[in-house]
Design a protein around this motif. Structure first.
Motif, PDB file in Angstrom:
ATOM      1  N   PRO A  84     -55.058 -16.088  78.916  1.00 39.07           N
ATOM      2  CA  PRO A  84     -54.984 -15.197  80.030  1.00 39.07           C
ATOM      3  C   PRO A  84     -55.595 -13.927  80.127  1.00 39.07           C
ATOM      4  O   PRO A  84     -56.244 -13.530  80.940  1.00 39.07           O
ATOM      5  N   ALA A  85     -55.804 -13.123  79.029  1.00 40.13           N
ATOM      6  CA  ALA A  85     -56.473 -12.106  78.718  1.00 40.13           C
ATOM      7  C   ALA A  85     -58.178 -12.320  79.058  1.00 40.13           C
ATOM      8  O   ALA A  85     -58.611 -11.302  79.654  1.00 40.13           O
ATOM      9  N   GLN A  86     -58.734 -13.279  78.406  1.00 40.38           N
ATOM     10  CA  GLN A  86     -60.111 -13.599  78.496  1.00 40.38           C
ATOM     11  C   GLN A  86     -60.211 -13.928  80.006  1.00 40.38           C
ATOM     12  O   GLN A  86     -61.141 -13.392  80.334  1.00 40.38           O
ATOM     13  N   LEU A  87     -59.151 -14.740  80.694  1.00 43.00           N
ATOM     14  CA  LEU A  87     -59.531 -14.839  82.063  1.00 43.00           C
ATOM     15  C   LEU A  87     -59.419 -13.500  82.945  1.00 43.00           C
ATOM     16  O   LEU A  87     -60.289 -13.397  83.787  1.00 43.00           O
ATOM     17  N   GLU A  88     -58.542 -12.747  82.680  1.00 43.80           N
ATOM     18  CA  GLU A  88     -58.632 -11.652  83.396  1.00 43.80           C
ATOM     19  C   GLU A  88     -59.597 -10.643  83.152  1.00 43.80           C
ATOM     20  O   GLU A  88     -60.442 -10.061  84.163  1.00 43.80           O
ATOM     21  N   GLN A  89     -60.369 -10.755  82.096  1.00 43.35           N
ATOM     22  CA  GLN A  89     -61.473  -9.771  81.657  1.00 43.35           C
ATOM     23  C   GLN A  89     -62.487 -10.409  82.350  1.00 43.35           C
ATOM     24  O   GLN A  89     -63.509  -9.782  82.889  1.00 43.35           O
ATOM     25  N   GLY A  90     -62.755 -11.703  82.453  1.00 37.06           N
ATOM     26  CA  GLY A  90     -63.764 -12.346  82.852  1.00 37.06           C
ATOM     27  C   GLY A  90     -63.787 -12.204  84.488  1.00 37.06           C
ATOM     28  O   GLY A  90     -64.880 -11.946  85.244  1.00 37.06           O
ATOM     29  N   VAL A  91     -62.671 -12.342  85.211  1.00 39.13           N
ATOM     30  CA  VAL A  91     -62.672 -12.035  86.653  1.00 39.13           C
ATOM     31  C   VAL A  91     -62.855 -10.556  86.996  1.00 39.13           C
ATOM     32  O   VAL A  91     -63.478 -10.441  87.919  1.00 39.13           O
ATOM     33  N   ALA A  92     -62.413  -9.892  85.969  1.00 39.72           N
ATOM     34  CA  ALA A  92     -62.903  -8.145  86.515  1.00 39.72           C
ATOM     35  C   ALA A  92     -64.360  -8.222  86.333  1.00 39.72           C
ATOM     36  O   ALA A  92     -65.012  -7.431  87.144  1.00 39.72           O
ATOM     37  N   LYS A  93     -64.987  -8.668  85.218  1.00 40.01           N
ATOM     38  CA  LYS A  93     -66.231  -8.492  85.100  1.00 40.01           C
ATOM     39  C   LYS A  93     -67.121  -9.090  86.325  1.00 40.01           C
ATOM     40  O   LYS A  93     -68.108  -8.407  86.799  1.00 40.01           O
ATOM     41  N   TRP A  94     -66.567 -10.172  86.557  1.00 42.83           N
ATOM     42  CA  TRP A  94     -67.159 -11.056  87.863  1.00 42.83           C
ATOM     43  C   TRP A  94     -67.183 -10.146  89.130  1.00 42.83           C
ATOM     44  O   TRP A  94     -68.005  -9.973  89.767  1.00 42.83           O
ATOM     45  N   ARG A  95     -66.097  -9.391  89.451  1.00 44.68           N
ATOM     46  CA  ARG A  95     -65.647  -8.562  90.652  1.00 44.68           C
ATOM     47  C   ARG A  95     -66.611  -7.513  90.706  1.00 44.68           C
ATOM     48  O   ARG A  95     -67.339  -7.062  91.450  1.00 44.68           O
ATOM     49  N   ARG A  96     -66.891  -6.944  89.321  1.00 46.20           N
ATOM     50  CA  ARG A  96     -67.784  -5.671  89.268  1.00 46.20           C
ATOM     51  C   ARG A  96     -69.091  -6.200  89.560  1.00 46.20           C
ATOM     52  O   ARG A  96     -69.928  -5.499  90.421  1.00 46.20           O
ATOM     53  N   GLN A  97     -69.692  -7.240  89.173  1.00 46.46           N
ATOM     54  CA  GLN A  97     -70.939  -7.757  89.582  1.00 46.46           C
ATOM     55  C   GLN A  97     -71.211  -7.887  90.897  1.00 46.46           C
ATOM     56  O   GLN A  97     -72.225  -7.649  91.666  1.00 46.46           O
ATOM     57  N   GLN A  98     -70.112  -8.609  91.784  1.00 47.17           N
ATOM     58  CA  GLN A  98     -70.082  -8.901  93.155  1.00 47.17           C
ATOM     59  C   GLN A  98     -70.251  -7.420  93.736  1.00 47.17           C
ATOM     60  O   GLN A  98     -70.992  -7.556  94.802  1.00 47.17           O
ATOM     61  N   GLN A  99     -69.619  -6.503  93.066  1.00 51.24           N
ATOM     62  CA  GLN A  99     -69.478  -4.908  94.089  1.00 51.24           C
ATOM     63  C   GLN A  99     -70.851  -4.397  93.966  1.00 51.24           C
ATOM     64  O   GLN A  99     -71.431  -4.019  94.769  1.00 51.24           O
ATOM     65  N   SER A 100     -71.486  -4.628  92.640  1.00 51.42           N
ATOM     66  CA  SER A 100     -72.653  -3.905  92.522  1.00 51.42           C
ATOM     67  C   SER A 100     -73.838  -4.750  93.194  1.00 51.42           C
ATOM     68  O   SER A 100     -74.656  -4.005  93.908  1.00 51.42           O
ATOM     69  N   HIS A 101     -73.832  -6.015  93.462  1.00 52.56           N
ATOM     70  CA  HIS A 101     -74.757  -6.762  94.254  1.00 52.56           C
ATOM     71  C   HIS A 101     -74.776  -6.416  95.746  1.00 52.56           C
ATOM     72  O   HIS A 101     -75.413  -6.792  96.647  1.00 52.56           O
TER      73      HIS A 101
END
Length: 239
Positions: free
Chosen positions: A220-237
């Motif tokens: 779950p920690a890896q999943l949460e970290q992955g989702v958080a990174k993906w969200r940052r990328q989406q926001q930057s784009h």
């Protein structure tokens, strides 16, 4: 998402109308567990859906709580929660056309303090999953604070974010629950009913967890970290 929210929660001063028994139950509630203690398959998840009197985060109220558990890699239908909350001052609103909870059903519901204590005992130390989780997290947190003086610190992970992160080729980044259930061929028996929506969200989560494991996401920690990174990328784009 904050990975340190598993620390022992601070509980604010509780409402004076709580009985000694209710206070004892409140103090006995466990804090959230760490997300790196189990694998995705081993983790006990509580999949939550709320029906509310509307979408105003400050004025509207939780009317119904539905939840189901994912544990040991399967949906455990023996662990389900469904409760309508009694709201004495509830007025008929357009939202009743969606959730079907009219004044009679609300008046016959469970006393909110007891319902919320029961629900948090059901949750235990498990993380929560929901579709568009920010709304459910805020509304549940506000209800717990107002009724119990309890500060909700359990991790919420949004299935609406997990899905496009795990399945980017679906091209459904702004999609709703109906879009994702159609994409995976799932069928919801009833929509805008807390328990039914929680169940179909759990079915969707099970599919996504399977895809995540194939991508090397094991906890779950890896999943949460992955989702958080993906969200940052989406926001930057988006800028």
């Amino acid at each position: 998402m904050n990975l340190f929210r598993w620390l022992k929660p601070h509980r604010r001063a509780v409402a004076p109308e709580l009985t000694p028994e209710q206070l004892q139950r409140l103090r006995a509630l466990p804090g959230p567990g760490a997300l790196d203690q189990n694998t995705l398959r081993q983790q006990r998840w509580v999949v939550l859906d709320l029906e509310t009197s509307g979408l105003n985060l400050q004025r509207d109220e939780v009317l119904s709580i539905g939840a189901v558990v994912i544990e040991d890699g399967a949906i455990d239908l023996g662990q389900q929660f469904e409760r309508t909350l009694m709201r004495t001052d509830h007025k008929l609103s357009p939202s009743v056309l969606l959730h079907g909870l009219g004044p009679t059903a609300i008046a016959a519901g469970s006393e909110p303090v007891e319902a919320l204590l029961d629900f948090m005992a059901f949750v235990g130390d498990s993380p929560l999953l929901a579709f568009h989780a920010a709304f459910d997290e805020h509304m549940l947190g506000r209800a717990l604070k107002e009724s119990l003086g309890y500060r909700l610190l359990h991790p919420f992970i949004d299935v609406a974010h997990i899905a496009p992160f795990i399945c980017p080729n679906a091209n459904l980044r702004q999609a709703g629950l109906d879009d994702w259930t159609r994409f995976f061929g799932l069928h919801a028996e009833e929509r805008h009913h807390a328990s039914a929506d929680a169940l179909v969200t759990a079915e969707l989560a099970m599919i996504l967890f399977s895809h995540a494991r194939r991508q090397g996401i094991e906890t779950p920690a890896q999943l949460e970290q992955g989702v958080a990174k993906w969200r940052r990328q989406q926001q930057s784009h988006s800028f």
